[in-house]
Every structure is written in C-alpha cells, then in structure tokens.
Design a protein around this motif. Structure first.
Motif, PDB file in Angstrom:
ATOM      1  N   UNK A  74       3.596 -16.989  -4.198  1.00 48.78           N
ATOM      2  CA  UNK A  74       4.915 -17.315  -4.765  1.00 48.78           C
ATOM      3  C   UNK A  74       5.428 -18.589  -4.106  1.00 48.78           C
ATOM      4  N   UNK A  75       5.907 -19.518  -4.930  1.00 51.19           N
ATOM      5  CA  UNK A  75       6.495 -20.767  -4.440  1.00 51.19           C
ATOM      6  C   UNK A  75       8.010 -20.705  -4.646  1.00 51.19           C
ATOM      7  N   UNK A  80       3.715 -19.165 -10.055  1.00 45.90           N
ATOM      8  CA  UNK A  80       4.814 -18.220  -9.880  1.00 45.90           C
ATOM      9  C   UNK A  80       5.829 -18.849  -8.933  1.00 45.90           C
ATOM     10  N   UNK A  81       7.022 -19.153  -9.444  1.00 45.31           N
ATOM     11  CA  UNK A  81       8.011 -19.875  -8.631  1.00 45.31           C
ATOM     12  C   UNK A  81       9.404 -19.301  -8.846  1.00 45.31           C
ATOM     13  N   UNK A  82      10.282 -19.647  -7.929  1.00 46.13           N
ATOM     14  CA  UNK A  82      11.701 -19.316  -8.056  1.00 46.13           C
ATOM     15  C   UNK A  82      12.497 -20.368  -7.302  1.00 46.13           C
ATOM     16  N   UNK A  83      13.687 -20.668  -7.797  1.00 48.71           N
ATOM     17  CA  UNK A  83      14.576 -21.642  -7.155  1.00 48.71           C
ATOM     18  C   UNK A  83      15.870 -20.959  -6.746  1.00 48.71           C
ATOM     19  N   UNK A  84      16.443 -21.408  -5.635  1.00 49.73           N
ATOM     20  CA  UNK A  84      17.707 -20.861  -5.146  1.00 49.73           C
ATOM     21  C   UNK A  84      18.655 -22.018  -4.861  1.00 49.73           C
ATOM     22  N   UNK A  85      19.843 -21.962  -5.405  1.00 53.17           N
ATOM     23  CA  UNK A  85      20.865 -22.987  -5.168  1.00 53.17           C
ATOM     24  C   UNK A  85      21.884 -22.476  -4.160  1.00 53.17           C
ATOM     25  N   UNK A 104      -1.916 -23.340  -1.031  1.00 51.53           N
ATOM     26  CA  UNK A 104      -1.272 -22.406  -1.965  1.00 51.53           C
ATOM     27  C   UNK A 104      -2.319 -21.792  -2.890  1.00 51.53           C
ATOM     28  N   UNK A 105      -2.273 -20.464  -3.018  1.00 54.09           N
ATOM     29  CA  UNK A 105      -3.170 -19.746  -3.925  1.00 54.09           C
ATOM     30  C   UNK A 105      -2.400 -19.452  -5.212  1.00 54.09           C
ATOM     31  N   UNK A 106      -2.669 -20.214  -6.253  1.00 48.94           N
ATOM     32  CA  UNK A 106      -1.906 -20.107  -7.492  1.00 48.94           C
ATOM     33  C   UNK A 106      -2.102 -18.773  -8.199  1.00 48.94           C
ATOM     34  N   UNK A 107      -3.148 -18.036  -7.848  1.00 49.82           N
ATOM     35  CA  UNK A 107      -3.418 -16.772  -8.520  1.00 49.82           C
ATOM     36  C   UNK A 107      -2.524 -15.644  -8.018  1.00 49.82           C
ATOM     37  N   UNK A 115       7.833 -31.562   0.309  1.00 48.24           N
ATOM     38  CA  UNK A 115       7.414 -30.260   0.835  1.00 48.24           C
ATOM     39  C   UNK A 115       6.556 -29.514  -0.172  1.00 48.24           C
ATOM     40  N   UNK A 116       6.955 -29.543  -1.425  1.00 49.87           N
ATOM     41  CA  UNK A 116       6.162 -28.908  -2.478  1.00 49.87           C
ATOM     42  C   UNK A 116       4.810 -29.601  -2.600  1.00 49.87           C
TER      43      UNK A 116
END
Length: 277
Positions: free
Chosen positions: A35-36, A68-73, A29-32, A255-256
């Motif tokens: 997107x996670x 940079x992250x987002x969660x989906x339920x 993962x490239x944090x710069x 997984x993360x």
C-alpha cells in the motif's frame, strides 16, 4: 503529429517496461500487495497542491495505475500558519481514495488504521510518503500497535521523509516515535536537482501546458495552479517563490519516486516528458 504521438507512446511504454522489470530490491515497492500512502500537511506551503496533482499524474501511467494507494490531507505537525484548502483538487484527483484529517483527525486515523491493517494482515507492507510532518504517522502507528501488537511495524511500515524543515516542525515525541517504530528513511531533498532524488521545484515552469495531453490531467493541473496562486503567500502563508513566478513545486513527490525506484529521474521537465502522455 502522428510521428510525434508514436514517439511519446513508445517513450512512455519503454519507461514503464523498464520499471516493471527492475530487480525487486531496487523497486522496493511490491505493487502486487503493498500500500502506498501519501500524506499532505497542506500548511502553509501550497507545494502540496502541486504535489497532489503530480501524484495523480504519475498514477495515470499505465504501469502504475493498478497501485493500491490512499491520500490524506491535513497531516500537519506543530507548525504555525493557515491551512491551504485542498478538498476540491483532492476530490477531483483521488475520488474515494483520500480522507480529510484537517476536519476530523481522529476519524482519519481510524480510517487509515483499518486500511493499513488490511494491507498488513494480507502480507503487504505500507509505504508512507511524508508530504509534511510525521505526527499523523505516529498516531497511526500507535493505533495499529494497539489493535495488532503482533505486527512488527519497524519492519512493515516504511516512512520516507525528504525535508529537514518537516522534521523540525514535527513534535519531538512524534519524530522519535516514528523513527523507533517504523522503517524510517531520510532521503535527499526534492527541492534540488542532482542530489540523488528528482528536483521538482522549478520557478517559471509552465511547459506542462504543452506536454500534458490527457484532458482530465489538464483540468487537474489548471486547478492546482489556480489554487496555488490563490493561496500562495496570502494571509501570512508561506510565499513559495517558485509558485509566485508562475512555476511549479511538487518537490514532495521525490519520496514517491524513491519508493517506486524512479529516483534517477532528473527534474520537472523530465517528469512531464515521461508522464505527460
């Protein structure tokens, strides 16, 4: 007490420093610019509730807080059974960085298409941790391909799955589609220890109560445990024995950890020793 606090701080600092200096190929993962995305089916196992709390706990580490992250339920597939309502916990954990696909899946797909396209068009890759099935991911990739056919989703969208059961209750067409149109990774199951990914399913585990120091995270874990016990095995939902025993199950977080290069972490206790602060 002062010496203990200094030790915890130095241990966490050393861990985050070692991650930050890993080779790029090992970090993945490239944090710069990447997107996670963590997608939770929330049906019918309550492990997603614990996994969401663990995800927020990891993101609270100073070295991961800028990700940079987002969660989906509600990204469930074809499995039967009742939903486990996560909204209160997701709002507390993620604020504006989540969306409810259970209430309105078409709206959630459009929202995630726009978010992922912004990342992809700015040169980043998208990493999706499947805390559930891949049906939502299949619809998302199709939407991206319709709007931006020039993007090679097979190279730029990475999907990570750890569960055989999740694959079985993904519709056959959706599973085939994501495997053909994304960089699909099947990793060892996060319910077991010693198989190449962390084992985060621990019956009877409650040591987090003494290891978590941040007030917001304490409140989050208290809510996660409360919701888990409220819905576990109720009205035909899956009875998670680790949760029923008073323990924790955030196995989907493996997984993360794999995405971020933390797959050498052993188990639940090491997680809280590292990220409990």
């Amino acid at each position: 007490m002062k010496q203990t606090c200094i030790f915890i701080f130095l241990t966490l600092s050393a861990f985050c420093f070692s991650w930050a200096n890993k080779p790029e190929k090992e970090k993945r993962f490239n944090a710069e610019k990447d997107l996670l995305v963590m997608q939770f089916d929330c049906k019918t196992d309550v492990d997603d509730i614990h996994s969401a709390a663990a995800f927020k706990t990891l993101l609270s580490c100073p070295d991961f807080s800028a990700i940079n992250y987002f969660a989906v339920a509600g990204t469930y597939g074809i499995q039967e059974g009742l939903y486990v309502p996560p909204n209160e916990l997701f709002q507390q954990a993620f604020r504006d960085n989540w969306i409810d696909a259970h209430t309105n899946r078409p709206k959630a797909i459009v929202k995630m298409k726009n978010i992922t396209l912004e990342c992809l068009q700015n040169g980043g890759n998208v990493w999706i941790a499947e805390a559930g099935q891949s049906d939502f991911s299949a619809a998302l990739i199709k939407a991206i391909q319709n709007d931006a056919p020039e993007i090679n989703t097979s190279e730029r969208i990475h999907i990570v799955q750890h569960s055989d059961w999740n694959e079985k209750v993904t519709s056959a067409n959706s599973l085939a589609y994501v495997k053909a149109n994304s960089n699909y990774h099947k990793i060892p199951d996060g319910n077991a220890v010693g198989n190449g990914t962390p084992g985060f399913r621990t019956p009877g585990y409650n040591d987090w109560q003494t290891k978590v120091k941040d007030t917001d995270l304490i409140n989050l874990w208290e809510l996660a445990v409360e919701i888990g016990l409220k819905y576990n095995g109720k009205n035909g939902r899956y009875n998670n024995e680790a949760v029923a025993s008073g323990g924790l199950d955030f196995s989907d977080l493996c997984e993360v950890c794999w995405i971020l290069g933390l797959q050498e972490m052993k188990d639940t206790d090491e997680f809280f020793n590292t990220f409990g602060r």
